[in-house]
Design an enzyme around this catalytic site. Structure first.
Site, PDB file in Angstrom:
ATOM      1  N   HIS A  59     -11.925  40.483  48.669  1.00 49.00           N
ATOM      2  CA  HIS A  59     -11.409  39.984  49.945  1.00 49.00           C
ATOM      3  C   HIS A  59      -9.886  39.887  49.806  1.00 49.00           C
ATOM      4  CE1 HIS A  59     -15.292  37.756  51.393  1.00 49.00           C
ATOM      5  NE2 HIS A  59     -15.592  38.856  50.725  1.00 49.00           N
ATOM      6  N   GLU A  61      -7.731  37.736  50.950  1.00 47.84           N
ATOM      7  CA  GLU A  61      -7.237  36.386  50.694  1.00 47.84           C
ATOM      8  C   GLU A  61      -7.402  36.008  49.223  1.00 47.84           C
ATOM      9  OE1 GLU A  61      -9.259  36.459  54.810  1.00 47.84           O
ATOM     10  OE2 GLU A  61      -9.728  37.164  52.790  1.00 47.84           O
ATOM     11  N   CYS A  89     -12.988  32.818  54.198  1.00 45.64           N
ATOM     12  CA  CYS A  89     -14.351  32.364  53.935  1.00 45.64           C
ATOM     13  C   CYS A  89     -14.300  31.266  52.863  1.00 45.64           C
ATOM     14  CB  CYS A  89     -15.213  33.542  53.477  1.00 45.64           C
ATOM     15  SG  CYS A  89     -14.834  34.127  51.802  1.00 45.64           S
ATOM     16  N   CYS A  92     -12.877  32.467  49.467  1.00 46.46           N
ATOM     17  CA  CYS A  92     -11.433  32.683  49.486  1.00 46.46           C
ATOM     18  C   CYS A  92     -10.669  31.367  49.598  1.00 46.46           C
ATOM     19  CB  CYS A  92     -11.057  33.622  50.622  1.00 46.46           C
ATOM     20  SG  CYS A  92     -11.685  35.298  50.378  1.00 46.46           S
TER      21      CYS A  92
END
Length: 153
Positions: A59, A61, A89, A92
């Site tokens: 991800h 992030e 999320c 993250c």
């Protein structure tokens, strides 16, 4: 948080995060993109690579939180803002908490992402980041939502 954060060019930095999200989608990944900003300058960029690298941890992030931990001091991280196309999320947000970033600015909220993915975040990032990182959003929500609408979920 810092009054300086309020003076950042939020629209320009979010536009760069949107570019990274579109790049991810064009590459075959889900449309998520993020940038780290210090002193109102983009210092790092990332886009989602979960599908193309077959790695759930990719991800944007989380990538940027990891890089920030490796490349910036704690003081520098506290002076850094992450602009991200979609609210982080829980995974993250945990990475961002560990990195100690000053602020997160998102476009599409975790409460909205279920409209596209049928998987709403069980915990919002502000709950995870409470007391460590300020969470601001949604910012430029219509543009962020359009990126998800254009993607073939």
């Amino acid at each position: 948080m810092s009054a300086e954060f309020d003076e950042f060019d939020h629209d320009a930095h979010m536009a760069t995060a949107f570019v990274r999200a579109r790049v991810a989608a064009e590459r075959g990944d889900r449309p998520f993109g993020s940038v780290l900003v210090r002193d109102d300058e983009v210092i790092m960029e990332a886009s989602n690579r979960v599908v193309t690298e077959d790695d759930v941890r990719r991800h944007p992030e989380l990538d940027l939180a990891k890089r920030a931990r490796q490349e910036l001091t704690a003081e520098e991280r506290a002076e850094t803002v992450m602009y991200t196309s979609t609210e982080p999320c829980p995974m993250c947000a945990g990475g961002i908490r560990h990195a100690g970033l000053g602020r997160v600015v998102y476009s599409v909220g975790g409460d909205e992402i279920g409209d596209f993915t049928d998987q709403e975040a069980p915990v919002r990032s502000a709950e995870i980041l409470d007391g460590v990182t300020e969470v601001v959003g949604p910012h430029q929500n219509a543009v962020g939502r359009q990126i998800h609408e254009d993607y073939d979920w």
